[in-house]
Motif scaffolding. Sequence first.
Motif, PDB file in Angstrom:
ATOM      1  N   GLY A 108       0.784  -1.231   0.000  1.00 28.69           N
ATOM      2  CA  GLY A 108       0.000   0.000   0.000  1.00 28.69           C
ATOM      3  C   GLY A 108       0.811   1.273   0.000  1.00 28.69           C
ATOM      4  O   GLY A 108       0.291   2.339   0.351  1.00 28.69           O
ATOM      5  N   THR A 113      -3.995   1.226  -3.301  1.00 27.73           N
ATOM      6  CA  THR A 113      -4.939   0.452  -2.499  1.00 27.73           C
ATOM      7  C   THR A 113      -4.896  -1.042  -2.805  1.00 27.73           C
ATOM      8  O   THR A 113      -5.908  -1.736  -2.699  1.00 27.73           O
ATOM      9  CB  THR A 113      -6.373   0.980  -2.740  1.00 27.73           C
ATOM     10  OG1 THR A 113      -6.667   0.929  -4.154  1.00 27.73           O
ATOM     11  CG2 THR A 113      -6.507   2.414  -2.255  1.00 27.73           C
ATOM     12  N   LYS A 116      -6.209  -3.724  -0.166  1.00 29.37           N
ATOM     13  CA  LYS A 116      -7.663  -3.825  -0.009  1.00 29.37           C
ATOM     14  C   LYS A 116      -8.252  -4.902  -0.913  1.00 29.37           C
ATOM     15  O   LYS A 116      -9.304  -5.483  -0.602  1.00 29.37           O
ATOM     16  CB  LYS A 116      -8.286  -2.461  -0.299  1.00 29.37           C
ATOM     17  CG  LYS A 116      -9.793  -2.412  -0.172  1.00 29.37           C
ATOM     18  CD  LYS A 116     -10.307  -1.020  -0.483  1.00 29.37           C
ATOM     19  CE  LYS A 116     -11.839  -0.966  -0.436  1.00 29.37           C
ATOM     20  NZ  LYS A 116     -12.360   0.385  -0.757  1.00 29.37           N
TER      21      LYS A 116
END
Length: 199
Positions: A108, A113, A116
């Motif tokens: 990250g 992202t 995620k």
Amino acid sequence: MPKITQRHLVTIFRNYFSTFLLAVLPFNNTLDTVTMTGQSIKNVLQNQLKNQDKTVLQISGGKLYYKRLMNKKWILDNLQLPCGPNHWCNIEDTKVYSVSLTAYLSNGGGGWTFPKYILSKKVGPPAYVSLQKYIQNQPMINQRLENRIIISYELQPENDLKATKFLTIFVIICILVLLLIVSYRICHFQPKPCKITMY
């Protein structure tokens, strides 16, 4: 004295160059392999476009199509992967793909992202080791244009273009008429020269 061939020079250059890999890649970055769905890959790339810096990744083995909209926003228009010789296919949203990333991205870093959306992750060797093996296994490294990132721009709708053309022509006609009126008034009201009679 032994004869130095081009092959020897290439070998010397490879060994010499590899000693500087740590200077080029000073961080202890590993090359990780993660699994992600096609939709997740697109989400990650699209999310980064919302940032002010609009960071774009340099990718290998795919083509990114970005579009700049009329409102100055950027979108990921398409992502394609090779599916045959000189043939590209759109990425499938539900299919799971293996993606190679540096640890910086998979963790990250830089606001990306990836964590995620990652389904699974396998930590790989240090990045400089992978680069060193790549250089040693390549007979020659050539720079060439690969068209991996393609940018297009949204155009005005046809109706808007017609309206713009009509407005432009109307303004030009008004300016010409105004110039004619001003020219006429200047010529019509120009004072006449005085006539002097001598006796």
